[in-house]
Design an enzyme around this catalytic site. Structure first.
Site, PDB file in Angstrom:
ATOM      1  N   TYR A 158       0.847  -1.192   0.000  1.00 28.39           N
ATOM      2  CA  TYR A 158       0.000   0.000   0.000  1.00 28.39           C
ATOM      3  C   TYR A 158       0.885   1.246   0.000  1.00 28.39           C
ATOM      4  CZ  TYR A 158      -3.831  -3.139   1.435  1.00 28.39           C
ATOM      5  OH  TYR A 158      -4.771  -4.150   1.503  1.00 28.39           O
ATOM      6  N   SER A 162     -13.197  -4.424   1.860  1.00 27.47           N
ATOM      7  CA  SER A 162     -14.163  -3.768   0.961  1.00 27.47           C
ATOM      8  C   SER A 162     -15.605  -4.132   1.316  1.00 27.47           C
ATOM      9  CB  SER A 162     -13.871  -4.136  -0.499  1.00 27.47           C
ATOM     10  OG  SER A 162     -12.615  -3.665  -0.902  1.00 27.47           O
ATOM     11  N   PRO A 163     -15.983  -4.067   2.607  1.00 25.00           N
ATOM     12  CA  PRO A 163     -17.360  -4.402   2.990  1.00 25.00           C
ATOM     13  C   PRO A 163     -18.387  -3.418   2.444  1.00 25.00           C
ATOM     14  CG  PRO A 163     -16.231  -3.390   4.832  1.00 25.00           C
ATOM     15  CD  PRO A 163     -15.192  -3.620   3.772  1.00 25.00           C
ATOM     16  N   LEU A 164     -17.900  -2.254   1.995  1.00 27.28           N
ATOM     17  CA  LEU A 164     -18.792  -1.253   1.388  1.00 27.28           C
ATOM     18  C   LEU A 164     -18.685  -1.260  -0.130  1.00 27.28           C
ATOM     19  CD1 LEU A 164     -18.249   1.724   3.862  1.00 27.28           C
ATOM     20  CD2 LEU A 164     -20.097   0.046   3.828  1.00 27.28           C
ATOM     21  N   ARG A 223     -16.078  -1.004  -2.055  1.00 25.10           N
ATOM     22  CA  ARG A 223     -15.195   0.087  -2.492  1.00 25.10           C
ATOM     23  C   ARG A 223     -15.968   1.401  -2.636  1.00 25.10           C
ATOM     24  NH1 ARG A 223     -10.618  -2.821  -3.649  1.00 25.10           N
ATOM     25  NH2 ARG A 223     -11.015  -4.996  -4.193  1.00 25.10           N
ATOM     26  N   GLY A 224     -16.902   1.601  -1.719  1.00 23.70           N
ATOM     27  CA  GLY A 224     -17.688   2.830  -1.685  1.00 23.70           C
ATOM     28  C   GLY A 224     -18.995   2.749  -2.433  1.00 23.70           C
ATOM     29  N   PHE A 225     -19.150   1.751  -3.296  1.00 19.30           N
ATOM     30  CA  PHE A 225     -20.352   1.662  -4.118  1.00 19.30           C
ATOM     31  C   PHE A 225     -21.608   1.462  -3.278  1.00 19.30           C
ATOM     32  CE2 PHE A 225     -23.451  -0.763  -6.615  1.00 19.30           C
ATOM     33  CZ  PHE A 225     -23.624   0.103  -7.689  1.00 19.30           C
TER      34      PHE A 225
END
Length: 335
Positions: free
Chosen positions: A57, A204-206, A208-210
């Site tokens: 990262y 990425s539980p969201l 990736r923001g979507f």
């Protein structure tokens, strides 16, 4: 804010929700290190004790950022970092590497960047299929014996890889993408983790923001999401039905879409009988508070049904290279 702790496998206790620090790199556009540190400190103040990073990262700069946090908040944070991916993930250039000398080399570099003597949770970021996983995990286990690592984890492993690794050394957590629109891990990996007493850390539980409704109809240049098939223009359009359903459920419950998406992930702990600690990431302190608010959201049967049903209509894969994620390798194995 006070939050109860949760125990992953092998006795590692963390806050029930962690912080995914990849969001504080340039993968989603420019970022400021001082602002990033302020967000991390706010997360700790809010009750988050579990912070996730990786050596790739920001090409090591993210670990250095977490090192600054550890200096300012000694003894308050459990750090998970990862090794095993070589290349530039921001532009989709990557390869897995897991030979024993590389394991040690990466661990020493991460310890230096983090400015610590021990890593709380050390993950194999991706499985190197050219190297027996027993060799990779054996080298990781040596780090535990030497006191340089406390717990071992695996990212995007198949159920078979998890079982083989766990036979070498207890695995504390599996980290894989898991959300309303990414449920392939439920076929094999999640049941295996539950069987072995291994915790699950969804990244990425969201989406990736979507799923939080923060992604528009076009992904800007320089944003890593452009490399994922489900964010292609046509697919992104078709997938709007998913976020619309999340919004509808959120409105009914008086919550935000992000809180509903995270509440769904937390609900999987009870469904599958294993500890689940999602690691949403954000650059904004107010989003940290919003995300933690999901711990108080309870989804009724109607909400769960609506969210489960819409997950079946997602268009586009979650990786341009299917074998980069566990489901792709499981499909190849079973073909």
């Amino acid at each position: 804010m006070s939050v109860d702790e949760i125990t992953l496998g092998d006795g590692l206790r963390t806050s029930p929700q962690g912080f995914g620090a990849m969001a504080l790199t340039t993968v989603y556009g420019g970022t400021d290190p001082d602002s990033a540190l302020a967000t991390l400190e706010h997360a700790v103040d809010a009750g988050v004790t579990f912070v996730d990073t990786a050596n790739v990262y920001g090409n090591g700069t993210n670990e250095e950022l977490i090192g600054r946090l550890l200096t300012r908040r000694p003894g308050q944070v459990q750090v998970a970092t990862k090794f095993g991916v070589a290349g530039n993930i921001r532009v989709g250039e990557r390869a897995a590497r897991g030979d024993a000398p590389y394991v040690r080399e990466c661990a020493e570099e991460s310890l230096r960047r983090l400015g610590t003597d021990v890593i709380d949770l050390y993950y194999l970021h991706r499985v190197d299929t050219r190297v027996a996983i027993e060799e990779t995990v054996g080298a990781m286990a040596e780090l535990v014996a030497e006191g340089k690592v406390r717990h071992l984890g695996l990212s995007e492993v198949t159920a078979d890889e998890l079982r083989r690794a766990h036979a070498v050394h207890p695995i504390t957590a599996v980290q894989s993408e898991w959300s309303i629109w990414s449920r392939d891990v439920e076929r094999h990996v999640v049941p295996a983790a539950a069987e072995l007493g291994v915790g699950f850390v969804p990244y990425s539980p969201l989406g990736r923001g979507f799923l939080a409704g923060s992604v528009g109809t076009e992904i800007p240049e320089g944003d890593m999401r452009r490399t994922f098939p489900r964010f292609d223009a046509g697919n992104l359009d078709a997938n709007q039905v998913v976020v619309e359903t999340v919004r509808r459920v959120a409105s009914t419950l008086g919550a935000t879409p992000a809180q509903v998406a995270l509440a769904w992930v937390h609900a999987q702990a009870g469904r599958w009988g294993l500890p689940v600690v999602p690691i949403p990431g954000t650059r904004r302190a107010e989003r940290v508070d919003e995300n933690l608010g999901a711990l108080g959201v309870r989804l009724d049967a109607g909400a769960m049904t609506a969210l489960d049903e819409v997950s079946a209509v997602v268009v586009g894969g979650r990786s341009a290279d299917p074998t980069w994620v566990s489901a792709g390798r499981e499909d190849v194995t079973s073909a």
